[in-house]
Design an enzyme around this catalytic site. Structure first.
Site, short mmCIF file in Angstrom:
data_model
loop_
_atom_site.label_atom_id
_atom_site.label_comp_id
_atom_site.label_asym_id
_atom_site.label_seq_id
_atom_site.Cartn_x
_atom_site.Cartn_y
_atom_site.Cartn_z
N TYR A 136 -0.27 -6.72 -3.10
CA TYR A 136 -0.25 -6.31 -1.69
C TYR A 136 -1.51 -6.74 -0.97
CZ TYR A 136 -0.36 -2.96 2.22
OH TYR A 136 -0.43 -2.37 3.46
N ASN A 208 -5.97 -7.65 -7.72
CA ASN A 208 -5.92 -6.90 -6.47
C ASN A 208 -5.89 -5.41 -6.76
OD1 ASN A 208 -5.48 -6.81 -3.58
ND2 ASN A 208 -3.40 -6.13 -4.01
N SER A 245 -2.89 -4.04 -7.28
CA SER A 245 -2.10 -4.42 -8.44
C SER A 245 -2.75 -5.62 -9.09
CB SER A 245 -0.68 -4.84 -8.01
OG SER A 245 -0.04 -3.84 -7.27
N SER A 283 -0.30 0.93 -8.42
CA SER A 283 -0.60 -0.42 -8.90
C SER A 283 0.64 -1.01 -9.57
CB SER A 283 -1.75 -0.33 -9.91
OG SER A 283 -2.54 -1.49 -9.91
N GLY A 284 0.84 -2.28 -9.33
CA GLY A 284 1.93 -2.99 -9.99
C GLY A 284 1.31 -3.95 -10.99
#
Lengths: 372, 372, 372, 372
Positions: A136, A208, A245, A283-284
């Site tokens: 993101y 990120n 993420s 978070s991914g």
């Protein structure tokens, strides 16, 4: 600026020639970077701080020359398309692309469109399930402006090359934030000794994620030593930091089977843990590992007769642990490289992500090194 | 001797009263420790260096008062029975026991036998699927002598208590080796601030994994500073070190659902990573997290009518990240506590696992602390 | 009595020579059957209606000659030890045993003990993680009497043979109930045509699941046609029927990789679905598939040097679908064979599980066959 | 034309008012159908036989009013975006859309764009991870022409409504093929008795899978009775039939937790198995189940303070089995409804998918019904 330029060496294994994912023979990386405008956010107009990064898994045609692959989810607040087929077939059958969260769709379809453009009506590929991940960038980028277009995907594909990999504020990593410093694309590699097979392992991250006060570099609590009172956070106080993420792509030339690739993918999460990531709720943190040691494998979506069986090789498991260490080390160093390559960026509404200052980092690291 | 006795504090969160898994209200731990004989191995006669550790998830009857639970596999070269039902139902419906690799069976059946002994013919429990984990103690223990007997399981169950937890060479941890020092049972806890819910998180590990040169404590490369040339390895050179495993049990009083427990379980693996674990190939690194905040839940194996629905609570996910940090910190400290509590042990054939020397650890840690 | 003796043929593929899991070359099956006593239940004294079934995956030493394997969980109210290592390594490295729910432990440790007995102090196997599954026979058997002893496991191992497989009330299947008829052990096989590779697929089930009114044989609603008003249920009315479980073992000589084995394992669940199973809440429906087409693979628990890589083969995925059909068909027929071979059994407290009456079955099937 | 219009009733449970997924209160379905042109394929120009179907999980705002959800993969040759977050958080936080394989991207981003359009700059949603599934319609449709545009997604969203659901050649199902007959969108529902909670279960499928000779309806081998020599296959002989996929969406108003939703999702695969699906290699058979009984849950992507905990309910597991049966029955009937509603379609290059002829189906079913 990379970690080793500051004398920071993560772990004990040797690096590859370029200390990059492209040290795995044939792996190619390309970027398309979109940096346009400044000032207040006007949705659809900018400012734009985003892009697309493409990883080609080898020097052949990824649609027709599949490689084994596996994935791991540390925390799932993210997207990585194509995973269901990778889990089922154990194969990566497309390029990999990384972009921002709201542009996954356009990038996915454009990757298919590029294949159709190249092959035309005679294509023997029935369908495509490309792999596209995201993090993101809405803190700096007009993410709801959908600025990534198919032509940017085509450009990143055209840019894909072996050799040195641009890091920092490039491609999908353009607008990213890591441990509240500027983040982005980073890469590193390791090469095992000949007794261990001499295999290469490369990692590329789009970083990120993370809180400042948890940032740890080679065991040193850098985030506590360079707090946000010294270098401001890229996030506003009310906004939970650590909201980002990390996507990690692991490549190796070892002849791994799909379940062995999954094991490598989980070790990337261990590398993130060592830098201070916790797989925070927002978070991914998704990891994909592929292994080029058994090319070419036929892909299911390609028409025409296929052989009944294929002769392949597998690394015997008792020799896999050094690859785990290589993934952990390279992931940790790739994150650091992303932060060091990234320069301070002013994005939408004047939001600023400050670079990790290399001189201060050098100082802090020195203080935690024991006297000789 | 525990980490904090040496001034080593892992992370930033507050510890619980006892800094133990028993800080989660109602959790009880019991041990049965078997140390008999010395000298050369005679299979079936000893020397014996093994045992059983039992964790009761709360102060009630675990068979009839289920708690939500979830698990994670970092590396699966191990056993943790009962996982299929935990994955399916999201519930822990039995005590948890830890022992050596070749005694999982006897411990499992004895846990059922204890329940039948207590309840007799009137038991309303149709079947039982107990949770029993293991790590390998065959370097010190006559593991093929099958010295664990049902009575030892009964003794560990009888020993289960709240309050302080014995650590080191006790229970299932008796014969374990960690980073080539003596390992065993260790525990630690964290308590969140009131703004974050005030929840407690406790971790108990049976630590039997890891290479010396990868041991890192609070970011300091302790294993490289105290190499096997200084304190010998518990393993012979031809035997791959790092061949053990770690089982981690995470408890919390937060009202977590099963999938939230799984998320906590994976964070225990991140704690292991920070200490230097890599989920090596020969390691069985399995983690189980349970949450007592929604007791009692009916268990499927209990006869008789059950209500259609149950009113429960769930922690809202945006508040879960501090629990992740708590698990990571407590896991790291629990491993260290296991090593510090464990004393040097001479096992079968004179094989010796040396304790991590606290004075040397203190010295090393001091060298890596920056001058004020 | 088997399905084909009644003219019932499931599906369209050819059966193997014996229509049994032993049609996969080298697979061996052995049973130890315990039927002792009658009358009221006296825990620890009987009546006893239980046993152990062993499947040896090939004609070699399963501990040193590993085969690829994968598993699937339809419903997890059951136990199948050893799954974590199978998931991680993709390999089956032990015999497989099936027994009752409360005897999993004794069987597991006895399998290790048998190996140690055979190899003695010179064994090169460090540790063992055997695969032992179970279903619940407490309706007929004194399950809390723990009547299975190590010697019964040794007997089942000694009984393991190629060729015809005893079905019905034998081994682990002795006290089982299926669709409220008598259940037990059943097996069937399929052989693909030469154009599809000529591979064999065999399935063995321990069938102990299902409601009467959901029983469907080759699409015919047999359970509704032979209701419990005609042939009484083996369960009392207050007890939820369908409370059992099914364990299915799938063998093939195709050169499958671990993830391909997992795909086969899930197809066994589809076979169960066609017979009327739903993976009911109290059911432990677990499936394990192994493939002998890549023997021998080195196992991680064996000491000594191992090669860096192994040359193996994989079935190309575009040829895997016929194997799926084979698994579905063989599972369906194996369940039916279990029911047809099983004879009416009177167990503890006079509880009676009636056999599926073959004449009535023939009649019902005929009524649903269209006139020529 | 629906199954019940022909007197075909699948299973034993009661249907809901409309026998549709919309029997679960608040669930809404909308379609955008694109049928343009005929004749030879000219990529980018047509003929077009495709569309978009949208399922709104309740009558509120799916972005801010999350529902618990879980998924299952029978065979992964397909895409269903958003699954990583559903697996991690257990929540569905977006509308669901179904389309063709090569339009997943445009649909995904357009769903985000619609949300931004509606909420504008004041949106409190940071990011979006929408759920978009697909099956392949390239036999009839110019799939490489990318004819689905954002406006079609907006139209399907605007069309979403409670009440009757259009079936067959509509929305995402427009160009689909099922068991070599014309397929498409189908739906069905079941309602449990009050003693079982009175819950509703609805299923909607986009059915595009399966071989003719494996088609089974209520146990009757319809596909063998109406072979391709009687009603031609929609596929050419050299092309492996059964090359499609099925996406199944399961809705219920029961108060299920995420892991319970996963259990329901797997039962949809059992319904497919009963109709003759095998999860063929080229099939993307993915299932998503959501439960509206615990609304509203806060979603992680929404800014602003969220409560620490939420009071919710869970169905006690001993009551879940009837929901499993409901899913199995409704899936089987939804597939049949898709085929019966779909009319013969001529697509690109004159490729023709013939409808399942209802009169012949009625005849075949009657022949396999026993005489009274």
């Amino acid at each position: 600026m990379r970690a080793r330029d500051l004398g920071i060496v993560i772990g004990q294994l040797a690096q590859g020639t370029r200390n990059a994912i492209t040290d795995v023979a044939g792996v190619r990386v390309g970027h398309a970077t979109l940096i346009v405008g400044e000032g207040p956010l006007v949705a659809g107009r900018g400012p734009v701080r985003t892009g697309v990064t493409v990883i080609m898994p080898h020097d052949g045609d990824p649609w027709r020359d599949a490689v084994y692959a596996g994935s791991h989810r540390l925390n799932g607040n993210g997207e990585l398309t194509g995973l269901e087929w990778i889990r089922e077939s154990g194969m990566l059958t497309s390029p990999i692309a990384l972009t921002n969260t709201h542009s996954v769709g356009v990038v996915r379809d454009a990757i298919i469109a590029a294949e159709i453009r190249d092959r035309g009506a005679t294509s023997d590929a029935y369908w495509a399930l490309p792999v596209v991940g995201e993090t993101y960038d809405g803190r700096l980028n007009d993410i709801n402006g959908f600025h990534v277009r198919p032509e940017h995907v085509f450009a990143a594909l055209a840019d894909a090359r072996t050799g040195a990999v641009a890091e920092g504020n490039v491609g999908g990593g353009t607008g990213m934030i890591c441990h509240e410093f500027k983040g982005g694309i980073g890469t590193a590699s390791r090469v095992l000794g000949q007794a261990e097979g001499g295999f290469s392992v490369g990692v590329l991250v789009q970083a990120n994620y993370g809180r400042r006060d948890r940032l740890s570099i080679d065991g040193v609590p850098v985030g506590r030593e360079i707090p946000i009172s010294e270098v401001p956070s890229a996030w506003d106080p009310p906004r939970t930091p650590g909201a980002g993420s990390i996507i990690g792509i692991v490549a190796t030339d070892a002849p791994l089977l799909p379940h062995q690739c999954e094991r490598l993918a989980q070790r990337a999460a261990l590398g993130v843990a060592r830098v201070g990531g916790a797989g925070e709720n927002s978070s991914g943190d998704l990891f994909l590992a592929f292994a080029t040691g058994n090319r070419p494998m036929p892909a299911a979506h390609v028409a025409g007769p296929q052989p009944l069986t294929r002769d392949i090789r597998t690394l015997v498991d008792s020799h896999i642990t050094p690859l785990f260490w290589a993934v952990i080390e390279a992931t940790e160093e790739a994150i650091l490289n992303a932060m060091l390559a990234a320069e301070t960026m002013v994005g939408r509404d004047g939001n600023t992500a400050h670079a990790l200052p290399p001189d201060r980092l050098r100082e802090v690291m020195a203080r935690y090194r024991p006297p000789p």
